[in-house]
Design a protein around this motif. Sequence first.
Motif, PDB file in Angstrom:
ATOM      1  N   THR A  61       0.855  -1.187   0.000  1.00 31.97           N
ATOM      2  CA  THR A  61       0.000   0.000   0.000  1.00 31.97           C
ATOM      3  C   THR A  61       0.888   1.233   0.000  1.00 31.97           C
ATOM      4  OG1 THR A  61      -1.661  -1.219   1.260  1.00 31.97           O
ATOM      5  CG2 THR A  61      -1.853   1.177   1.250  1.00 31.97           C
ATOM      6  N   THR A  62       0.521   2.231  -0.791  1.00 35.72           N
ATOM      7  CA  THR A  62       1.325   3.441  -0.931  1.00 35.72           C
ATOM      8  C   THR A  62       0.746   4.578  -0.103  1.00 35.72           C
ATOM      9  OG1 THR A  62       1.960   2.815  -3.173  1.00 35.72           O
ATOM     10  CG2 THR A  62       2.218   5.142  -2.584  1.00 35.72           C
ATOM     11  N   ILE A  63       1.618   5.263   0.612  1.00 32.73           N
ATOM     12  CA  ILE A  63       1.283   6.504   1.313  1.00 32.73           C
ATOM     13  C   ILE A  63       2.021   7.607   0.560  1.00 32.73           C
ATOM     14  CG2 ILE A  63       1.499   7.832   3.448  1.00 32.73           C
ATOM     15  CD1 ILE A  63      -0.326   5.516   3.885  1.00 32.73           C
ATOM     16  N   GLU A  64       1.295   8.639   0.185  1.00 34.06           N
ATOM     17  CA  GLU A  64       1.898   9.697  -0.625  1.00 34.06           C
ATOM     18  C   GLU A  64       1.616  11.072  -0.032  1.00 34.06           C
ATOM     19  OE1 GLU A  64       1.734  11.365  -5.208  1.00 34.06           O
ATOM     20  OE2 GLU A  64       0.813   9.457  -4.714  1.00 34.06           O
ATOM     21  N   PHE A  65       2.673  11.870   0.057  1.00 32.66           N
ATOM     22  CA  PHE A  65       2.597  13.277   0.448  1.00 32.66           C
ATOM     23  C   PHE A  65       2.929  14.091  -0.797  1.00 32.66           C
ATOM     24  CE2 PHE A  65       3.959  10.903   4.205  1.00 32.66           C
ATOM     25  CZ  PHE A  65       3.051  11.326   5.162  1.00 32.66           C
ATOM     26  N   SER A  66       1.914  14.620  -1.473  1.00 35.93           N
ATOM     27  CA  SER A  66       2.163  15.387  -2.697  1.00 35.93           C
ATOM     28  C   SER A  66       0.926  16.208  -3.051  1.00 35.93           C
ATOM     29  CB  SER A  66       2.523  14.456  -3.858  1.00 35.93           C
ATOM     30  OG  SER A  66       1.379  13.814  -4.361  1.00 35.93           O
ATOM     31  N   ASP A  67       1.021  16.904  -4.185  1.00 32.57           N
ATOM     32  CA  ASP A  67      -0.100  17.685  -4.707  1.00 32.57           C
ATOM     33  C   ASP A  67      -1.063  16.841  -5.526  1.00 32.57           C
ATOM     34  OD1 ASP A  67       0.699  20.166  -3.639  1.00 32.57           O
ATOM     35  OD2 ASP A  67       2.118  20.467  -5.278  1.00 32.57           O
ATOM     36  N   ALA A  68      -0.747  15.586  -5.747  1.00 33.02           N
ATOM     37  CA  ALA A  68      -1.597  14.716  -6.574  1.00 33.02           C
ATOM     38  C   ALA A  68      -2.960  14.519  -5.914  1.00 33.02           C
ATOM     39  CB  ALA A  68      -0.913  13.371  -6.788  1.00 33.02           C
ATOM     40  N   GLU A  70      -4.768  11.918  -5.701  1.00 37.31           N
ATOM     41  CA  GLU A  70      -4.896  10.652  -4.964  1.00 37.31           C
ATOM     42  C   GLU A  70      -3.960  10.559  -3.754  1.00 37.31           C
ATOM     43  OE1 GLU A  70      -1.867  10.159  -8.195  1.00 37.31           O
ATOM     44  OE2 GLU A  70      -3.920  10.831  -8.210  1.00 37.31           O
ATOM     45  N   ALA A  71      -3.222  11.608  -3.480  1.00 40.16           N
ATOM     46  CA  ALA A  71      -2.276  11.606  -2.349  1.00 40.16           C
ATOM     47  C   ALA A  71      -3.012  11.539  -1.020  1.00 40.16           C
ATOM     48  CB  ALA A  71      -1.404  12.851  -2.393  1.00 40.16           C
ATOM     49  N   ASN A  72      -2.370  10.934  -0.029  1.00 43.27           N
ATOM     50  CA  ASN A  72      -2.939  10.844   1.312  1.00 43.27           C
ATOM     51  C   ASN A  72      -2.872  12.168   2.052  1.00 43.27           C
ATOM     52  OD1 ASN A  72      -1.536   8.136   0.573  1.00 43.27           O
ATOM     53  ND2 ASN A  72      -3.163   7.602   1.997  1.00 43.27           N
ATOM     54  N   SER A  73      -1.882  12.970   1.695  1.00 42.16           N
ATOM     55  CA  SER A  73      -1.664  14.229   2.392  1.00 42.16           C
ATOM     56  C   SER A  73      -0.914  15.192   1.476  1.00 42.16           C
ATOM     57  CB  SER A  73      -0.853  13.964   3.674  1.00 42.16           C
ATOM     58  OG  SER A  73      -0.791  15.094   4.487  1.00 42.16           O
ATOM     59  N   ALA A  74      -0.955  16.448   1.831  1.00 40.82           N
ATOM     60  CA  ALA A  74      -0.264  17.480   1.057  1.00 40.82           C
ATOM     61  C   ALA A  74       1.259  17.317   1.197  1.00 40.82           C
ATOM     62  CB  ALA A  74      -0.678  18.856   1.570  1.00 40.82           C
ATOM     63  N   PRO A  75       2.035  17.982   0.328  1.00 49.38           N
ATOM     64  CA  PRO A  75       3.495  17.939   0.470  1.00 49.38           C
ATOM     65  C   PRO A  75       3.907  18.407   1.864  1.00 49.38           C
ATOM     66  CG  PRO A  75       2.899  19.037  -1.567  1.00 49.38           C
ATOM     67  CD  PRO A  75       1.623  18.822  -0.802  1.00 49.38           C
ATOM     68  N   LEU A  76       5.041  17.911   2.316  1.00 49.20           N
ATOM     69  CA  LEU A  76       5.543  18.268   3.644  1.00 49.20           C
ATOM     70  C   LEU A  76       6.428  19.506   3.535  1.00 49.20           C
ATOM     71  CD1 LEU A  76       6.475  14.670   4.824  1.00 49.20           C
ATOM     72  CD2 LEU A  76       4.367  15.937   5.259  1.00 49.20           C
TER      73      LEU A  76
END
Length: 147
Positions: A61-68, A70-76
């Motif tokens: 499972t992928t956790i993503e911090f980005s502007d995409a 489908e990302a789980n959270s915003a960029p850090l």
Amino acid sequence: SVLLVIGLGIVLMSFSSVEPTESALLYNSISKKVYTDKVYKSGLYFVGLFNKFVRFPSIWTTIEFSDASEANSAPLHTRTKEGLSVSLQISYQYQLKESALSDLYLQYNDAYEATFVRVARDIILEIAGNYEAPSYWGERQKVADDM
């Protein structure tokens, strides 16, 4: 005839399946108890009328911090060691250990992923502040490994 149809319906409603990409624990909707003694792998199971599965992914499972979208959270956003602002777009993958699903459920219920996101965010931000800006380009793999 009516009883036969009702009986057949009850029997059919007592089956449940676990997909090939899942593992599951059994939940009783009357007692509100999750049976943590057995982890169910993919397949069709006779679980009884008032039981259902609590499902967990068995795949990466992928956790993503980005502007995409489908990302789980915003960029850090954080600061480098010398105080420069840096925005990090990061993704990582995890796979749940089947042998630890019972403990995971008992500790976090089904909200474990929010905890994973929060802990990852804290660790990444802490480690990111240990590096100077040039390290993000010159030592990218070391920075990534540390995170």
